[in-house]
Design a protein around this motif. Structure first.
Motif, PDB file in Angstrom:
ATOM      1  N   ALA A  50       0.843  -1.200   0.000  1.00 48.35           N
ATOM      2  CA  ALA A  50       0.000   0.000   0.000  1.00 48.35           C
ATOM      3  C   ALA A  50       0.880   1.251   0.000  1.00 48.35           C
ATOM      4  N   GLY A  51       1.908   1.262   0.842  1.00 47.91           N
ATOM      5  CA  GLY A  51       2.817   2.403   0.892  1.00 47.91           C
ATOM      6  C   GLY A  51       3.553   2.620  -0.416  1.00 47.91           C
ATOM      7  N   GLU A  52       4.045   1.552  -1.018  1.00 45.04           N
ATOM      8  CA  GLU A  52       4.740   1.656  -2.312  1.00 45.04           C
ATOM      9  C   GLU A  52       3.825   2.234  -3.378  1.00 45.04           C
ATOM     10  N   ILE A  86       7.064   8.064   2.163  1.00 46.59           N
ATOM     11  CA  ILE A  86       5.833   7.900   2.937  1.00 46.59           C
ATOM     12  C   ILE A  86       6.009   8.510   4.315  1.00 46.59           C
ATOM     13  N   ARG A  87       4.986   9.250   4.712  1.00 49.44           N
ATOM     14  CA  ARG A  87       4.875   9.756   6.075  1.00 49.44           C
ATOM     15  C   ARG A  87       3.548   9.234   6.587  1.00 49.44           C
ATOM     16  N   CYS A  88       3.614   8.218   7.412  1.00 46.51           N
ATOM     17  CA  CYS A  88       2.409   7.561   7.914  1.00 46.51           C
ATOM     18  C   CYS A  88       2.167   7.982   9.356  1.00 46.51           C
ATOM     19  N   ALA A  89       0.984   8.501   9.614  1.00 51.94           N
ATOM     20  CA  ALA A  89       0.589   8.948  10.944  1.00 51.94           C
ATOM     21  C   ALA A  89      -0.314   7.903  11.589  1.00 51.94           C
ATOM     22  N   LEU A  90      -0.090   7.630  12.853  1.00 52.30           N
ATOM     23  CA  LEU A  90      -0.964   6.757  13.632  1.00 52.30           C
ATOM     24  C   LEU A  90      -2.076   7.626  14.210  1.00 52.30           C
ATOM     25  N   ALA A  91      -3.325   7.339  13.832  1.00 55.61           N
ATOM     26  CA  ALA A  91      -4.459   8.133  14.306  1.00 55.61           C
ATOM     27  C   ALA A  91      -5.248   7.337  15.334  1.00 55.61           C
ATOM     28  N   ALA A 106       1.071  14.026   6.171  1.00 62.11           N
ATOM     29  CA  ALA A 106       1.085  12.561   6.098  1.00 62.11           C
ATOM     30  C   ALA A 106       0.311  12.124   4.864  1.00 62.11           C
ATOM     31  N   ASN A 107       0.808  11.092   4.198  1.00 65.45           N
ATOM     32  CA  ASN A 107       0.128  10.587   3.008  1.00 65.45           C
ATOM     33  C   ASN A 107      -0.442   9.186   3.228  1.00 65.45           C
ATOM     34  N   VAL A 108      -0.218   8.644   4.404  1.00 63.73           N
ATOM     35  CA  VAL A 108      -0.823   7.375   4.821  1.00 63.73           C
ATOM     36  C   VAL A 108      -1.232   7.534   6.278  1.00 63.73           C
ATOM     37  N   VAL A 109      -2.366   6.946   6.628  1.00 69.51           N
ATOM     38  CA  VAL A 109      -2.808   6.937   8.016  1.00 69.51           C
ATOM     39  C   VAL A 109      -2.902   5.489   8.476  1.00 69.51           C
ATOM     40  N   SER A 110      -2.543   5.249   9.713  1.00 66.27           N
ATOM     41  CA  SER A 110      -2.644   3.926  10.312  1.00 66.27           C
ATOM     42  C   SER A 110      -3.649   3.977  11.446  1.00 66.27           C
ATOM     43  N   VAL A 111      -4.529   2.978  11.497  1.00 61.23           N
ATOM     44  CA  VAL A 111      -5.510   2.887  12.573  1.00 61.23           C
ATOM     45  C   VAL A 111      -5.511   1.471  13.131  1.00 61.23           C
TER      46      VAL A 111
END
Length: 177
Positions: A50-52, A86-91, A106-111
């Motif tokens: 997904a990140g790639e 990728i800059r993934c933020a944990l929400a 951030a361009n990706v979010v993690s939940v």
């Protein structure tokens, strides 16, 4: 906007829910798996993909974003952040979802699929997807430092105040100390 999703077994139910929610709200959803429940699957397999995909499309000038989901979201965030660009933020709240976009672009979010209700996590994703980057100079500067490090592994220079040491640090009463 295209939204890439990846998860593990703990995030599968939320991922499946989000796939439908995204389409219903006008997004193009791309599922990077898993596609079936497997209690021993490995989140990096799906979250890295997904990140790639997000990084590749953004490099082409597309405004793609991503969502990675696991039990807590921690490992999935770590996996996505291994992808250059990728800059993934944990929400874990609406505020952290918004700040990930506003301050960190951030361009990706993690939940975490086991941390909140499906409705709450859907809201975190919605806030993330609809919040723009502020573009403030201080945030642009900080993201630039991360990007340079990501590419060169060169640390940003220390600020002058850090070079003075703790005994000579500036105070509010004496900013030139």
């Amino acid at each position: 906007m295209r939204v890439h999703l990846g998860s593990d077994h703990a995030g599968l139910e939320l991922k499946d829910h989000l796939l439908h929610w995204l389409v219903d709200h006008g997004y193009e959803a791309v599922d990077h798996g898993p596609f079936v429940y497997d209690a021993v699957d490995d989140y990096p397999v799906f979250c890295l993909r997904a990140g790639e995909a997000v990084a590749s499309e953004r490099a082409e000038g597309l405004d793609s974003l991503g969502v990675v989901i696991g039990g807590s979201g921690n490992g999935e965030q770590m996996a996505a952040n291994k992808v250059t660009g990728i800059r993934c933020a944990l929400a874990w709240s609406e505020e952290t979802a918004a700040l990930g976009r506003e301050h960190n672009d951030a361009n990706v979010v993690s939940v975490g699929g086991r941390m909140h209700s499906v409705d709450d996590m859907t809201r975190f994703v919605e806030v993330f997807l609809t919040t723009p980057f502020s573009g403030e100079e201080r945030h642009v500067r900080r993201i630039g430092q991360l990007s340079v490090y990501d590419e060169s592994r060169e640390l940003p220079p220390l600020p002058e105040s850090a070079l003075r040491g703790p005994d000579t640090a500036a105070t509010p009463d004496d900013p030139d100390a």
